[in-house]
Design a protein around this motif. Structure first.
Motif, PDB file in Angstrom:
ATOM      1  N   UNK A 188      16.928  41.366  60.991  1.00 48.54           N
ATOM      2  CA  UNK A 188      17.558  40.047  61.082  1.00 48.54           C
ATOM      3  C   UNK A 188      16.684  38.933  60.534  1.00 48.54           C
ATOM      4  N   UNK A 189      15.434  39.244  60.223  1.00 50.07           N
ATOM      5  CA  UNK A 189      14.517  38.232  59.709  1.00 50.07           C
ATOM      6  C   UNK A 189      14.447  38.223  58.182  1.00 50.07           C
ATOM      7  N   UNK A 190      15.079  39.202  57.538  1.00 44.69           N
ATOM      8  CA  UNK A 190      14.890  39.331  56.096  1.00 44.69           C
ATOM      9  C   UNK A 190      15.536  38.197  55.299  1.00 44.69           C
ATOM     10  N   UNK A 191      16.776  37.869  55.618  1.00 45.02           N
ATOM     11  CA  UNK A 191      17.494  36.839  54.871  1.00 45.02           C
ATOM     12  C   UNK A 191      17.546  35.534  55.670  1.00 45.02           C
ATOM     13  N   UNK A 192      17.118  34.457  55.054  1.00 41.82           N
ATOM     14  CA  UNK A 192      17.148  33.147  55.722  1.00 41.82           C
ATOM     15  C   UNK A 192      18.586  32.646  55.794  1.00 41.82           C
ATOM     16  N   UNK A 193      18.986  32.235  56.975  1.00 44.25           N
ATOM     17  CA  UNK A 193      20.328  31.706  57.197  1.00 44.25           C
ATOM     18  C   UNK A 193      20.231  30.267  57.696  1.00 44.25           C
ATOM     19  N   UNK A 194      21.155  29.397  57.329  1.00 46.78           N
ATOM     20  CA  UNK A 194      21.118  28.005  57.792  1.00 46.78           C
ATOM     21  C   UNK A 194      21.445  27.899  59.275  1.00 46.78           C
ATOM     22  N   UNK A 195      21.058  26.791  59.868  1.00 45.45           N
ATOM     23  CA  UNK A 195      21.429  26.499  61.258  1.00 45.45           C
ATOM     24  C   UNK A 195      22.501  25.414  61.230  1.00 45.45           C
ATOM     25  N   UNK A 196      23.757  25.789  61.412  1.00 48.60           N
ATOM     26  CA  UNK A 196      24.872  24.834  61.277  1.00 48.60           C
ATOM     27  C   UNK A 196      24.778  23.674  62.270  1.00 48.60           C
ATOM     28  N   UNK A 197      25.112  22.497  61.781  1.00 45.87           N
ATOM     29  CA  UNK A 197      25.217  21.278  62.597  1.00 45.87           C
ATOM     30  C   UNK A 197      23.931  20.966  63.360  1.00 45.87           C
ATOM     31  N   UNK A 198      22.801  21.385  62.811  1.00 48.04           N
ATOM     32  CA  UNK A 198      21.523  21.119  63.471  1.00 48.04           C
ATOM     33  C   UNK A 198      21.314  19.605  63.590  1.00 48.04           C
ATOM     34  N   UNK A 199      21.059  19.139  64.787  1.00 43.31           N
ATOM     35  CA  UNK A 199      20.857  17.719  65.020  1.00 43.31           C
ATOM     36  C   UNK A 199      22.118  16.941  65.296  1.00 43.31           C
ATOM     37  N   UNK A 200      23.276  17.552  65.110  1.00 44.68           N
ATOM     38  CA  UNK A 200      24.540  16.863  65.379  1.00 44.68           C
ATOM     39  C   UNK A 200      24.885  16.993  66.851  1.00 44.68           C
ATOM     40  N   UNK A 201      25.177  15.887  67.486  1.00 49.06           N
ATOM     41  CA  UNK A 201      25.526  15.894  68.897  1.00 49.06           C
ATOM     42  C   UNK A 201      26.934  16.464  69.103  1.00 49.06           C
ATOM     43  N   UNK A 202      27.198  16.849  70.334  1.00 49.39           N
ATOM     44  CA  UNK A 202      28.509  17.376  70.661  1.00 49.39           C
ATOM     45  C   UNK A 202      28.509  18.890  70.681  1.00 49.39           C
ATOM     46  N   UNK A 203      29.699  19.466  70.740  1.00 50.68           N
ATOM     47  CA  UNK A 203      29.820  20.906  70.955  1.00 50.68           C
ATOM     48  C   UNK A 203      30.693  21.591  69.896  1.00 50.68           C
ATOM     49  N   UNK A 204      30.814  20.965  68.721  1.00 53.45           N
ATOM     50  CA  UNK A 204      31.606  21.560  67.658  1.00 53.45           C
ATOM     51  C   UNK A 204      30.833  22.687  66.967  1.00 53.45           C
ATOM     52  N   UNK A 205      31.572  23.500  66.217  1.00 59.10           N
ATOM     53  CA  UNK A 205      30.995  24.625  65.479  1.00 59.10           C
ATOM     54  C   UNK A 205      31.285  24.477  63.988  1.00 59.10           C
ATOM     55  N   UNK A 206      30.513  25.206  63.193  1.00 62.49           N
ATOM     56  CA  UNK A 206      30.764  25.272  61.747  1.00 62.49           C
ATOM     57  C   UNK A 206      30.248  26.614  61.242  1.00 62.49           C
ATOM     58  N   UNK A 207      31.075  27.306  60.451  1.00 59.90           N
ATOM     59  CA  UNK A 207      30.675  28.613  59.932  1.00 59.90           C
ATOM     60  C   UNK A 207      30.787  28.728  58.419  1.00 59.90           C
ATOM     61  N   UNK A 208      31.272  27.685  57.753  1.00 55.84           N
ATOM     62  CA  UNK A 208      31.431  27.776  56.295  1.00 55.84           C
ATOM     63  C   UNK A 208      30.080  27.915  55.596  1.00 55.84           C
ATOM     64  N   UNK A 209      29.060  27.222  56.118  1.00 56.66           N
ATOM     65  CA  UNK A 209      27.735  27.306  55.510  1.00 56.66           C
ATOM     66  C   UNK A 209      27.132  28.690  55.622  1.00 56.66           C
ATOM     67  N   UNK A 210      27.369  29.352  56.741  1.00 53.75           N
ATOM     68  CA  UNK A 210      26.866  30.716  56.912  1.00 53.75           C
ATOM     69  C   UNK A 210      27.547  31.664  55.931  1.00 53.75           C
ATOM     70  N   UNK A 211      28.857  31.485  55.749  1.00 58.70           N
ATOM     71  CA  UNK A 211      29.585  32.311  54.792  1.00 58.70           C
ATOM     72  C   UNK A 211      29.019  32.138  53.378  1.00 58.70           C
ATOM     73  N   UNK A 212      28.737  30.901  53.005  1.00 62.75           N
ATOM     74  CA  UNK A 212      28.188  30.622  51.683  1.00 62.75           C
ATOM     75  C   UNK A 212      26.794  31.232  51.528  1.00 62.75           C
ATOM     76  N   UNK A 213      25.993  31.130  52.585  1.00 62.67           N
ATOM     77  CA  UNK A 213      24.634  31.683  52.533  1.00 62.67           C
ATOM     78  C   UNK A 213      24.666  33.197  52.378  1.00 62.67           C
ATOM     79  N   UNK A 214      25.590  33.851  53.046  1.00 60.40           N
ATOM     80  CA  UNK A 214      25.722  35.308  52.925  1.00 60.40           C
ATOM     81  C   UNK A 214      26.110  35.684  51.499  1.00 60.40           C
TER      82      UNK A 214
END
Length: 359
Positions: free
Chosen positions: A198-224
């Protein structure tokens, strides 16, 4: 107040699973039958669910699945006390097939019909096997939905956060498709990831620093996708490492937002539901979070995390008990809904899609 014992028939057809179930519900919930017929083989050549194929399959098999559920439960349709059926949200062709069948069965037998929001079924699904204290924090993660909700009872959900783009289950499915792992994507990713780093490929941390409880997965899909292109042609180990890296990042994102919501609300019970809640890594992490916060953790059995009719039957019964079910006339007149938010008072979330802003 003692609950009156009732036989409840459930029907579910919102995506690619045709399901029917019979429950005996009183002081406790007894699942007399739960039949689910999937369509993986039909959709496999396309790498995902094709709405037209799904709708046709539902229409072809709903009567057989319903008959099998009644037969396994040892009851007849006229002996039922309630019929609960998914009326949305979902792929509209499939929803129409199941809900229209339920209307016909209700008209033929005189048994009252309760239209059920598919998300309500997931929200209450832990109650199939557990006595769940109210209120509780719910992480609802499936192929089409990723939400954090405070559940105060049947028909009483307060949305705290939702995805601003793609759902977690969709991200798992698309990642599996990209690597040629087949469908459904969630179990395939989990299986392959067991042999990966799980350490081999760097993946982004979605919405890092954004307040609230929303989610985002489009960036992870792009990174993959980008990582797969750079490593192409992919070996088996490449696939395992990429699956492990993606899974770890997705679980971390879901868990961190859930942990923040649990602290914010002070909820004493955390419930996870939906197909992605079957992921072993996610379950383990959520259990750790709940224990650290002094909260209980409940999750449905694996077969009740994915789409099923038992949860629809339970939701219909609970809505009826709470006086929230429509009249029979209104139920029969109701048109299936492709979109149906669980918290009708929550403001729409505007995110970004390929063609611009989307709600």
């Amino acid at each position: 107040m003692e609950r009156q014992e009732r036989l409840v028939f459930g029907i579910e057809s919102s995506c690619d699973d045709t399901a029917a179930a019979v429950l005996r519900i009183g002081e406790r919930v007894e699942i007399l039958s739960s039949i689910v017929r999937g369509q993986d083989e039909a959709h496999a050549p396309f790498g995902g669910v094709v709405p037209e194929i799904a709708a046709r399959a539902h229409a072809d098999r709903i009567d057989q699945v319903a008959a099998e559920a009644l037969r396994e439960a040892g009851v007849t349709a006229v002996a039922l006390d309630l019929i609960a059926a998914t009326a949305g949200p979902g792929l509209i062709g499939g929803v129409m097939a199941g809900f229209t069948f339920a209307k016909g069965l209700s008209l033929a037998t005189g048994v009252p019909l309760v239209p059920v929001n598919h998300l309500e079924g997931h929200a209450l699904s832990a109650g199939l096997e557990h006595d769940v204290p109210l209120p509780y924090l719910l992480l609802l993660v499936s192929g089409g939905h990723s939400q954090l909700l405070l559940i105060e009872g049947a028909g009483k959900a307060k949305r705290l956060g939702t995805t601003i783009d793609d759902a977690a289950g969709e991200a798992f499915d698309k990642t599996a498709k990209l690597m040629g792992l087949g469908v459904p994507g969630g179990p395939a990713i989990q299986r392959v990831a067991e042999e990966g780093d799980a350490e081999r490929f760097a993946m982004p941390r979605p919405l890092l620093g954004r307040k609230g409880f929303d989610f985002s997965f489009s960036g992870l899909k792009t990174a993959v996708r980008q990582a797969a292109e750079e490593a192409a042609p992919l070996s088996d180990q490449d696939r395992a490492d990429l699956a492990a890296s993606f899974q770890a990042a997705a679980v971390k994102h879901l868990a961190s937002r859930t942990e923040a919501a649990l602290r914010e609300t002070g909820a004493t019970t955390l419930v996870a539901a939906g197909g992605v809640a079957a992921n072993a890594m996610l379950r383990a992490r959520l259990e750790e979070i709940a224990e650290a916060e002094g909260a209980g953790f409940l999750v449905p059995g694996l077969k009740y995390c994915t789409d099923n009719a038992a949860m629809i039957a339970l939701a219909g019964a609970r809505l009826h008990e709470a006086g929230l079910a429509p009249t029979q006339e209104d139920a029969l007149a109701l048109a299936p809904r492709p979109r149906w938010p669980l918290d009708g008072e929550a403001a729409p979330v505007v995110g970004k899609g390929k063609r611009g802003a989307k709600v």
